[in-house]
Design an enzyme around this catalytic site. Structure first.
Site, PDB file in Angstrom:
ATOM      1  N   GLY A 102      -3.958  -3.526  -0.287  1.00  0.00           N
ATOM      2  CA  GLY A 102      -3.624  -3.989   1.058  1.00  0.00           C
ATOM      3  C   GLY A 102      -4.253  -3.134   2.137  1.00  0.00           C
ATOM      4  O   GLY A 102      -4.391  -3.551   3.289  1.00  0.00           O
ATOM      5  N   ASP A 134      -0.361  -3.616   8.053  1.00  0.00           N
ATOM      6  CA  ASP A 134      -1.513  -3.510   8.954  1.00  0.00           C
ATOM      7  C   ASP A 134      -2.800  -2.972   8.330  1.00  0.00           C
ATOM      8  O   ASP A 134      -3.823  -2.873   9.008  1.00  0.00           O
ATOM      9  CB  ASP A 134      -1.135  -2.652  10.170  1.00  0.00           C
ATOM     10  CG  ASP A 134      -0.666  -1.260   9.770  1.00  0.00           C
ATOM     11  OD1 ASP A 134      -0.823  -0.905   8.578  1.00  0.00           O
ATOM     12  OD2 ASP A 134      -0.140  -0.536  10.626  1.00  0.00           O
ATOM     13  N   ARG A 199      -5.200  -0.630 -12.390  1.00  0.00           N
ATOM     14  CA  ARG A 199      -3.800  -0.229 -12.606  1.00  0.00           C
ATOM     15  C   ARG A 199      -3.151  -1.092 -13.683  1.00  0.00           C
ATOM     16  O   ARG A 199      -3.682  -2.153 -14.032  1.00  0.00           O
ATOM     17  CB  ARG A 199      -3.025  -0.441 -11.291  1.00  0.00           C
ATOM     18  CG  ARG A 199      -3.586   0.382 -10.153  1.00  0.00           C
ATOM     19  CD  ARG A 199      -3.675  -0.454  -8.867  1.00  0.00           C
ATOM     20  NE  ARG A 199      -4.478   0.272  -7.862  1.00  0.00           N
ATOM     21  CZ  ARG A 199      -3.990   1.175  -7.044  1.00  0.00           C
ATOM     22  NH1 ARG A 199      -2.719   1.436  -7.042  1.00  0.00           N
ATOM     23  NH2 ARG A 199      -4.778   1.811  -6.188  1.00  0.00           N
ATOM     24  N   ASP A 269       2.202  -0.875 -10.199  1.00  0.00           N
ATOM     25  CA  ASP A 269       0.957  -0.967  -9.434  1.00  0.00           C
ATOM     26  C   ASP A 269       0.430   0.420  -9.092  1.00  0.00           C
ATOM     27  O   ASP A 269      -0.699   0.549  -8.614  1.00  0.00           O
ATOM     28  CB  ASP A 269       1.155  -1.799  -8.162  1.00  0.00           C
ATOM     29  CG  ASP A 269       2.345  -1.330  -7.344  1.00  0.00           C
ATOM     30  OD1 ASP A 269       3.457  -1.297  -7.895  1.00  0.00           O
ATOM     31  OD2 ASP A 269       2.166  -0.985  -6.162  1.00  0.00           O
ATOM     32  N   ASP A 279      -2.203   7.112  -6.130  1.00  0.00           N
ATOM     33  CA  ASP A 279      -1.371   6.676  -5.010  1.00  0.00           C
ATOM     34  C   ASP A 279      -0.329   7.730  -4.626  1.00  0.00           C
ATOM     35  O   ASP A 279       0.859   7.596  -4.908  1.00  0.00           O
ATOM     36  CB  ASP A 279      -0.675   5.343  -5.316  1.00  0.00           C
ATOM     37  CG  ASP A 279      -1.622   4.173  -5.092  1.00  0.00           C
ATOM     38  OD1 ASP A 279      -2.833   4.428  -4.930  1.00  0.00           O
ATOM     39  OD2 ASP A 279      -1.171   3.029  -5.074  1.00  0.00           O
TER      40      ASP A 279
HETATM   41  P1  AMP Z   1       2.351   1.677  -2.454  1.00  0.00           P
HETATM   42  O1  AMP Z   1       3.615   1.598  -3.253  1.00  0.00           O
HETATM   43  O2  AMP Z   1       2.441   2.522  -1.221  1.00  0.00           O
HETATM   44  O3  AMP Z   1       1.191   2.099  -3.304  1.00  0.00           O
HETATM   45  O4  AMP Z   1       2.030   0.220  -1.874  1.00  0.00           O
HETATM   46  C1  AMP Z   1       2.435  -0.962  -2.463  1.00  0.00           C
HETATM   47  C2  AMP Z   1       1.611  -2.110  -1.962  1.00  0.00           C
HETATM   48  O5  AMP Z   1       1.733  -2.246  -0.549  1.00  0.00           O
HETATM   49  C3  AMP Z   1       0.122  -2.022  -2.251  1.00  0.00           C
HETATM   50  O6  AMP Z   1      -0.333  -3.305  -2.534  1.00  0.00           O
HETATM   51  C4  AMP Z   1      -0.448  -1.535  -0.952  1.00  0.00           C
HETATM   52  O7  AMP Z   1      -1.791  -1.906  -0.779  1.00  0.00           O
HETATM   53  C5  AMP Z   1       0.450  -2.216   0.062  1.00  0.00           C
HETATM   54  N1  AMP Z   1       0.532  -1.480   1.323  1.00  0.00           N
HETATM   55  C6  AMP Z   1       1.190  -0.336   1.561  1.00  0.00           C
HETATM   56  N2  AMP Z   1       1.040   0.040   2.838  1.00  0.00           N
HETATM   57  C7  AMP Z   1       0.257  -0.885   3.438  1.00  0.00           C
HETATM   58  C8  AMP Z   1      -0.266  -1.066   4.743  1.00  0.00           C
HETATM   59  N3  AMP Z   1      -0.014  -0.228   5.728  1.00  0.00           N
HETATM   60  N4  AMP Z   1      -1.044  -2.148   4.962  1.00  0.00           N
HETATM   61  C9  AMP Z   1      -1.316  -3.022   3.989  1.00  0.00           C
HETATM   62  N5  AMP Z   1      -0.846  -2.927   2.750  1.00  0.00           N
HETATM   63  C10 AMP Z   1      -0.072  -1.865   2.465  1.00  0.00           C
HETATM   64 MG    MG Z   2       0.058   1.677  -4.516  1.00  0.00          MG
END
Ligand code: AMP
Ligand code: MG
Length: 526
Positions: A102, A134, A199, A269, A279
């Site tokens: 994202g 965002d 992943r 993920d 991550d």
């Molecule tokens: P994480 O657990 O932080 O690795 O994120 C989980 C999911 O949310 C992943 O698909 C990330 O790409 C998405 N994600 C987290 N923060 C954002 C952000 N600010 N904008 C877009 N996607 C996000």
């Molecule tokens: Mg992640």
């Protein structure tokens, strides 16, 4: 700056035919092409010389305007076609459907010194997988990811790396504690580097859609490029793949336990198919030894991702990966066997690892109990894990406990106790028993005190990225002082060395950091 591009992922795997950068569900594709968003006034805040070297980049390359442009997302590497990866995942125990990159954009895979590396920007803008968010990242969490990736590497923990940390020049709105108080923070971009960012969730997404064709392509690709020693593209090969991933994951978690690292968001993920720590979000380092500790306030109720359960969670995640690979294997038993082995192997490896922290090499049937006892003792009063194990190497196997009832028998580790005066009564007895047992046990070992100390000091780091250290770097950076980032980066390059001028970082958490947001309390907001 020349890069030797070798894009295997986008060349060998199916991509999304849609080229617009709009948020959507993507089917039968492992990625979507997308460009990073240009930023107003980018600035490189820090880069890792070691990672630059691996990529064949000289110091002058890293200081060039082109480096700034490329690694802040403002210029595309010549002939590269950036892309975001599609994956799903189980978040906090529940299937979350499509997630994907994202806010991560892979610039390219580049070959250098015979190795291929994927270069990935995090925080470089919207992608088709941004869902309701965002696509951006803030300086605070980018500093944490950049420093921790490198610190973990130098500790000997399998991890993705970080090449650079840059500011975008734009502000990003974040509600740090999700309590309705959003504030503007500095936006930043990190360039992560890894052989691959595939992943567990990359496989789960296709299994969830019963898309066995793409699932097989991804599994074959993974085998070919990252597990070439295994049988390729057969049922046996997929079983071997699962076994190899289990083993690497196990080893990664054992290393986390060794250094006191808590990932904080072990969703599927966030589990690398290469067994790398990936991550870096609301991770944390154990200060007071506490198996139940998690830094992640989002998880504070259930503490799913607490320190002492990381092995169990890794196994749970592997079970999800096994389910995802099942359509390619169509036989449960071999996969179940690997899951069962994980449990046994984990206990064995855990004891081995703890023995190495204690400087023990010979077999002794009581070691398991002694380790258990130690872990219980460490939780009786607040006791710093890193300082404790580092200090323990100074205890002599010839040590004779004094008759008198004082605390001198704890001299080698006393700095680890937050309140040494709490070691009294029963607690004191527990510790005395343990030290007596440990010294006796040391006497069975062939190693001399000096030899043991040398070995222990290669296993028990002196410097880790304590939660408050990163916070100090973040607060300085908020005030435009980026020197602390480099200071920490340099200290953490040699975590096992005595660095006399850096003793200040070999210290228990200061009181101000106990309940401070960013130190003991972190959220997924980044
Ligand atoms: P994480 O657990 O932080 O690795 O994120 C989980 C999911 O949310 C992943 O698909 C990330 O790409 C998405 N994600 C987290 N923060 C954002 C952000 N600010 N904008 C877009 N996607 C996000
Ligand atoms: Mg992640």
């Amino acid at each position: 700056m020349l890069f030797n591009i070798e894009n295997t992922f986008t060349q060998e795997l199916p991509g999304d035919s849609e080229l617009e950068n709009t948020r959507r569900q993507v089917d039968e594709a492992c990625y979507s092409f997308v460009y990073p968003t240009k930023t107003q006034s980018p600035k490189i805040v820090h880069y890792s010389k070691e990672v630059a070297e691996i990529l064949g980049l000289s110091e002058s390359d890293c200081q060039s305007p082109q480096f700034l442009k490329i690694f802040s997302g403002n210029e595309i590497i010549e002939n590269a076609k950036p892309y975001a990866m599609c994956y799903g995942g189980h978040q906090f125990g529940h299937w979350a459907g499509q997630l994907g990159d994202g806010r991560a954009i892979n610039l390219a895979e580049v070959k250098s010194n015979g190795k291929r590396w994927a270069l990935q920007l995090k925080g470089a803008g919207l992608t088709p997988y941004s869902r309701s968010a965002d696509g951006l990242a803030v300086l605070r969490s980018s500093i944490r990811e950049h420093l921790c990736s490198e610190a973990m590497f130098h500790l000997g923990v399998p991890t993705t790396r970080s090449l650079s940390l840059s500011l975008t020049g734009t502000k990003v709105l974040r509600d740090v504690l999700y309590n309705g108080n959003p504030e503007y923070e500095k936006g930043a971009v990190v360039c992560r580097v890894s052989p691959s960012f595939i992943r567990f969730g990359s496989f789960e997404i296709f299994a969830s859609k019963r898309d066995n064709v793409t699932l097989k392509k991804l599994a074959d690709y993974t085998l070919k490029h990252f597990y070439p020693e295994l049988e390729q593209a057969t049922k046996t090969g997929y079983i071997e793949l699962f076994k190899a991933v289990s083993e690497r994951t196990l080893e990664m978690v054992i290393q986390w336990q060794r250094v006191g690292f808590v990932h904080g968001v072990m969703n599927t993920d966030n589990m690398s198919i290469l067994g790398l720590t990936i991550d870096y979000g609301p991770y944390g380092w154990l200060e007071g030894y506490d198996k139940e500790w998690t830094p992640n306030t989002t998880d504070i109720q259930h503490k799913r991702y607490q320190f002492g359960k990381q092995g169990d969670i890794a196994l749970w995640n592997l079970l999800k990966l096994a389910n995802a690979l099942y359509p390619l294997v169509e036989e449960a038993e071999p996969l179940e066997g690997i899951i069962r082995d994980f449990k046994i192997k984990y206990s064995v490896r855990y004891v081995q690892m703890m023995k190495s922290k204690l400087g023990l090499e010979m077999e002794d049937e009581n070691d398991f109990n002694m380790i258990n006892q130690l872990e219980q003792n460490l939780q009786l009063t607040e006791t710093d894990m890193t300082i404790f194990f580092r200090g323990l190497a100074n205890l002599s196997k010839k040590y004779v406990l004094p008759e008198k009832d004082d605390l001198s028998f704890l001299d080698s580790v006393k700095n680890a106790f937050y309140k040494i005066e709490e070691v009294k009564g029963e607690i004191l007895r527990f510790w005395k028993d343990w030290v007596v047992q440990y010294v006796k046990r040391l006497q069975k070992e062939a190693l001399s005190d000096i030899e043991r100390k040398q070995k222990m000091n290669l296993v028990n780091p002196k410097y880790v990225l304590r939660n408050y250290m990163a916070q100090i770097a973040i607060e300085a950076a908020d005030n435009n002082d980026y020197n602390v980032i480099d200071e920490l980066y340099c200290v953490l390059k040699s975590p096992y060395d005595e660095q006399i001028d850096q003793e200040k970082w070999f210290a228990k958490r200061p009181e101000w950091a106990r309940t401070k947001v960013g130190c003991s309390m972190l959220s997924c907001s980044s």
